[in-house]
Design a protein around this motif. Structure first.
Motif, short mmCIF file in Angstrom:
data_model
loop_
_atom_site.label_atom_id
_atom_site.label_comp_id
_atom_site.label_asym_id
_atom_site.label_seq_id
_atom_site.Cartn_x
_atom_site.Cartn_y
_atom_site.Cartn_z
N ASP A 73 0.97 -1.21 0.02
CA ASP A 73 0.05 -0.01 -0.02
C ASP A 73 0.96 1.26 -0.16
N PRO A 74 1.63 1.38 -1.19
CA PRO A 74 2.54 2.63 -1.26
C PRO A 74 1.78 3.97 -0.77
N PRO A 75 2.70 4.51 -0.01
CA PRO A 75 2.01 6.06 0.67
C PRO A 75 2.42 6.91 -0.50
N PRO A 76 1.64 8.17 -0.74
CA PRO A 76 2.11 9.27 -1.83
C PRO A 76 3.70 9.56 -1.91
N TRP A 77 4.20 9.52 -0.83
CA TRP A 77 5.73 9.80 -0.95
C TRP A 77 6.44 8.89 -1.65
N LEU A 78 6.01 7.69 -1.82
CA LEU A 78 6.88 6.35 -2.39
C LEU A 78 6.45 6.66 -3.83
N LEU A 79 5.43 6.81 -4.20
CA LEU A 79 4.80 6.81 -5.50
C LEU A 79 5.84 8.03 -6.15
N LYS A 80 5.73 9.04 -5.49
CA LYS A 80 6.36 10.33 -6.23
C LYS A 80 7.86 9.98 -6.24
N GLU A 81 8.53 9.48 -5.30
CA GLU A 81 10.00 8.89 -5.30
C GLU A 81 10.20 8.00 -6.51
N ARG A 82 9.39 7.33 -6.66
CA ARG A 82 9.53 6.32 -7.61
C ARG A 82 9.46 6.93 -9.10
N ARG A 83 8.47 7.80 -9.15
CA ARG A 83 8.42 8.57 -10.53
C ARG A 83 9.54 9.51 -10.72
N THR A 84 10.08 10.18 -9.78
CA THR A 84 11.33 10.91 -9.65
C THR A 84 12.64 10.01 -10.10
N TYR A 85 12.50 9.11 -9.31
CA TYR A 85 13.80 7.87 -9.40
C TYR A 85 13.84 7.65 -11.07
N ALA A 86 12.67 7.13 -11.36
CA ALA A 86 12.53 6.42 -12.88
C ALA A 86 12.96 7.65 -13.88
N ALA A 87 12.35 8.88 -13.70
CA ALA A 87 12.63 9.95 -14.47
C ALA A 87 14.34 10.04 -14.55
N THR A 88 14.92 10.10 -13.53
CA THR A 88 16.34 10.30 -13.17
C THR A 88 17.22 9.41 -14.19
N ILE A 89 16.86 7.99 -13.74
CA ILE A 89 17.26 7.01 -14.76
C ILE A 89 17.35 7.09 -15.97
N GLU A 90 15.90 7.41 -16.45
CA GLU A 90 15.71 7.89 -17.85
C GLU A 90 16.42 8.83 -18.53
N GLU A 91 16.72 9.87 -17.83
CA GLU A 91 17.65 11.03 -18.25
C GLU A 91 19.01 10.60 -18.37
N HIS A 92 19.70 9.87 -17.36
CA HIS A 92 20.98 9.48 -17.19
C HIS A 92 21.01 8.53 -18.76
N GLU A 93 20.15 7.58 -18.98
CA GLU A 93 20.22 6.61 -20.07
C GLU A 93 20.16 7.52 -21.43
N ARG A 94 19.20 8.78 -21.48
CA ARG A 94 19.22 9.40 -22.50
C ARG A 94 20.53 10.19 -22.95
N ALA A 95 21.10 10.78 -21.70
CA ALA A 95 22.17 11.55 -21.97
C ALA A 95 23.64 10.64 -22.29
N LYS A 96 23.61 9.45 -21.73
CA LYS A 96 24.45 8.21 -22.04
C LYS A 96 24.48 7.98 -23.48
N ASP A 97 23.27 7.83 -24.16
CA ASP A 97 22.99 7.34 -25.31
C ASP A 97 23.41 8.60 -26.39
N HIS A 98 23.16 9.71 -25.90
CA HIS A 98 23.50 10.91 -26.85
C HIS A 98 25.08 10.99 -26.87
N ARG A 99 25.64 10.70 -25.52
CA ARG A 99 27.24 10.89 -25.64
C ARG A 99 27.72 9.50 -26.59
N LEU A 100 27.22 8.43 -26.52
CA LEU A 100 27.55 7.30 -27.43
C LEU A 100 27.50 7.66 -28.89
N HIS A 101 26.32 8.36 -29.32
CA HIS A 101 26.22 8.68 -30.51
C HIS A 101 26.68 9.75 -31.26
#
Length: 120
Positions: free
Chosen positions: A91-119
């Motif tokens: 039963d995830p509290p609101p803060w956990l749901l928010k932190e999951r979104r934040t973490y997922a966005a951060t990981i996605e941005e890191h991957e995007r930046a990594k792909d950008h550097r590779l290409h």
């Protein structure tokens, strides 16, 4: 002569919370080979800690799908065990749901930046 590890470092390499380990582990300096042997053939206490915790904060964050900073922002400063993590996941509290979104966005941005550097 093999390099020895302080108990905290050995616990980190094993993914366990040092204060939850047996007293003799907390006092011992282990070699890298001994730590590898514990990983390969864990004693019952290590199996139990890995299964039920309490877990170190980095493992707690990983199990919840958030960052260690996300734990701190929300007042989680102690280690948690499997039951406590299970309650949060069931039963995830609101803060956990928010932190999951934040973490997922951060990981996605890191991957995007990594792909950008590779290409480039």
């Amino acid at each position: 002569m093999s390099q020895t590890l302080k108990p905290l470092t050995a616990a980190q390499k094993l993914g366990v919370h040092l204060p939850a380990t047996p007293e003799e582990f907390q006092r011992a300096e282990l070699t890298r080979n001994e730590v590898e042997q514990l990983k390969a053939d864990p004693p019952p206490w290590l199996v139990e800690l890995r299964r039920n915790g309490p877990f170190p904060r980095d493992v707690v964050a990983q199990k919840l799908g958030i960052s260690r900073a996300g734990l701190a922002r929300n007042g989680i400063t102690e280690s948690l065990d499997a039951e406590q993590i299970g309650v949060l996941l069931a039963d995830p509290p609101p803060w956990l749901l928010k932190e999951r979104r934040t973490y997922a966005a951060t990981i996605e941005e890191h991957e995007r930046a990594k792909d950008h550097r590779l290409h480039r």
